[in-house]
Design a protein around this motif. Structure first.
Motif, PDB file in Angstrom:
ATOM      1  N   UNK A 186       0.789  -1.243   0.000  1.00  0.00           N
ATOM      2  CA  UNK A 186       0.000   0.000   0.000  1.00  0.00           C
ATOM      3  C   UNK A 186       0.816   1.285   0.000  1.00  0.00           C
ATOM      4  N   UNK A 187       2.038   1.236   0.526  1.00  0.00           N
ATOM      5  CA  UNK A 187       2.852   2.447   0.593  1.00  0.00           C
ATOM      6  C   UNK A 187       3.662   2.700  -0.678  1.00  0.00           C
ATOM      7  N   UNK A 188       3.634   1.765  -1.621  1.00  0.00           N
ATOM      8  CA  UNK A 188       4.390   1.921  -2.867  1.00  0.00           C
ATOM      9  C   UNK A 188       3.749   2.991  -3.746  1.00  0.00           C
ATOM     10  N   UNK A 189       4.556   3.776  -4.471  1.00  0.00           N
ATOM     11  CA  UNK A 189       4.030   4.873  -5.296  1.00  0.00           C
ATOM     12  C   UNK A 189       2.968   4.454  -6.310  1.00  0.00           C
ATOM     13  N   UNK A 190       3.121   3.259  -6.898  1.00  0.00           N
ATOM     14  CA  UNK A 190       2.197   2.830  -7.951  1.00  0.00           C
ATOM     15  C   UNK A 190       1.075   1.926  -7.443  1.00  0.00           C
ATOM     16  N   UNK A 191       1.009   1.734  -6.142  1.00  0.00           N
ATOM     17  CA  UNK A 191      -0.030   0.876  -5.585  1.00  0.00           C
ATOM     18  C   UNK A 191      -1.422   1.445  -5.901  1.00  0.00           C
ATOM     19  N   UNK A 192      -2.315   0.572  -6.342  1.00  0.00           N
ATOM     20  CA  UNK A 192      -3.694   0.972  -6.595  1.00  0.00           C
ATOM     21  C   UNK A 192      -3.963   1.498  -7.982  1.00  0.00           C
ATOM     22  N   UNK A 193      -2.897   1.731  -8.781  1.00  0.00           N
ATOM     23  CA  UNK A 193      -3.134   2.181 -10.162  1.00  0.00           C
ATOM     24  C   UNK A 193      -3.624   0.987 -10.989  1.00  0.00           C
ATOM     25  N   UNK A 194      -4.681   1.197 -11.738  1.00  0.00           N
ATOM     26  CA  UNK A 194      -5.277   0.119 -12.527  1.00  0.00           C
ATOM     27  C   UNK A 194      -4.461  -0.100 -13.802  1.00  0.00           C
ATOM     28  N   UNK A 195      -4.182  -1.345 -14.121  1.00  0.00           N
ATOM     29  CA  UNK A 195      -3.480  -1.655 -15.363  1.00  0.00           C
ATOM     30  C   UNK A 195      -3.889  -3.031 -15.861  1.00  0.00           C
ATOM     31  N   UNK A 196      -3.632  -3.249 -17.134  1.00  0.00           N
ATOM     32  CA  UNK A 196      -3.872  -4.560 -17.724  1.00  0.00           C
ATOM     33  C   UNK A 196      -2.529  -5.247 -17.922  1.00  0.00           C
ATOM     34  N   UNK A 197      -2.525  -6.553 -17.722  1.00  0.00           N
ATOM     35  CA  UNK A 197      -1.272  -7.301 -17.837  1.00  0.00           C
ATOM     36  C   UNK A 197      -1.393  -8.397 -18.894  1.00  0.00           C
TER      37      UNK A 197
END
Length: 299
Positions: free
Chosen positions: A137-148
């Protein structure tokens, strides 16, 4: 996000996709940076922005004196007006190498404040996940939606089709036995199949296979050696573990037993699991159906 082990075709897919998209894009291969860091990355990004078609007229507008203030391209802040004006696709190959450099925060800001599309590839799966902030949760990109998109080595039938199509296009004739031998040696790894195919165009099939496996083995080991050089006093343990696993796929308990026999000492379960997880995070081994294995036939 395009993920997968080394040499399964991520870079090729990325380049083909970008060219066919028709969009303005910037492609950065982290392995080509002079220094692995945020400043070096942003300098390369700015350099690539300058090379985009139509940049000159845009640069004139941005560098124009507005309200008595001249915006200098030497200032890293100039990246933002450029990105917001051009809105390119930003593609980064082997992005996991930038983990911990602050580039994660940069991408978080791009994601939140521009209309740029971001495409990232990575072959060290665990490190890539950490870069993306999975389960952190503390990571800068946490929670950003993306497709893999997850790429894998080719199945035997697809590997055969891949080589046959290439040989047909070049007019190269190859026997069924030679093809079968190559498929057994290279085991569906697209990068090795492509290397062999390119060599076989000008060499006989046997010589091409020997050269491809020799060259590939050197490359695979050089990558493993780079990993080992960051392991300090545990280097020999990683080498021993890799050798045990190279003999056959094994369950955790079987692997630990063989490892301790080779070392002639007892290792705690926690420490042993840490060794396995490190090798898995960096893409040198895989874990599936309770079995650990080395996915690269040339390592």
């Amino acid at each position: 996000v395009v993920s997968g082990l080394r040499r399964v075709g991520k870079s090729s897919l990325l380049r083909v996709g970008l060219k066919k998209s028709g969009a303005k894009f910037i492609l950065i291969d982290v392995r080509e940076l002079s220094f692995i860091g945020r400043k070096s990355f942003e300098a390369k990004l700015l350099e690539e922005l300058k090379s985009l078609k139509g940049f000159s007229s845009l640069l004139e507008k941005i560098e124009a004196i507005e309200a008595g203030v001249r915006i200098s391209l030497k200032n890293e802040d100039s990246l933002w007006p450029l990105l917001k004006k051009i809105n390119p696709v930003i593609a980064v190959d082997e992005v996991q190498m930038l983990k911990g450099t602050g580039v994660e925060s940069f991408f978080a800001a791009v994601y939140d404040n521009t209309s740029c599309k971001i495409v990232l590839t990575g072959s060290e799966i665990g490190v890539l996940d950490a870069f993306l902030g999975k389960n952190e949760p503390k990571a800068p990109l946490f929670g950003r939606v993306y497709r893999e998109i997850k790429l894998h080595s080719l199945a035997p039938a697809k590997s055969k089709e891949f080589l046959l199509r290439g040989f047909q296009e070049t007019g190269k004739n190859i026997s069924e036995n030679e093809l079968t031998t190559a498929l057994q040696e290279l085991d569906g790894i697209v990068g090795w199949l492509a290397m062999y195919g390119n060599l076989a165009v000008s060499l006989d099939a046997g010589t091409a296979l020997k050269k491809a496996t020799a060259t590939g083995a050197k490359l695979a080991y050089s990558e493993f050696e780079s990993f080992l050089n960051t392991r300090g006093t545990a280097k020999n343990r990683y080498v021993t573990l890799a050798r045990v696993l190279a003999e056959r796929d094994a369950k955790w308990s079987e692997l630990k037993q063989g490892f301790e026999i080779r070392l002639r000492e007892t290792i705690s379960d926690v420490q042993f699991t840490n060794y396995l997880n490190s090798l898995k995070d960096y893409g040198f081994i895989t874990h599936s159906n309770d079995l650990y294995s080395v996915p690269d036939p040339l390592l």
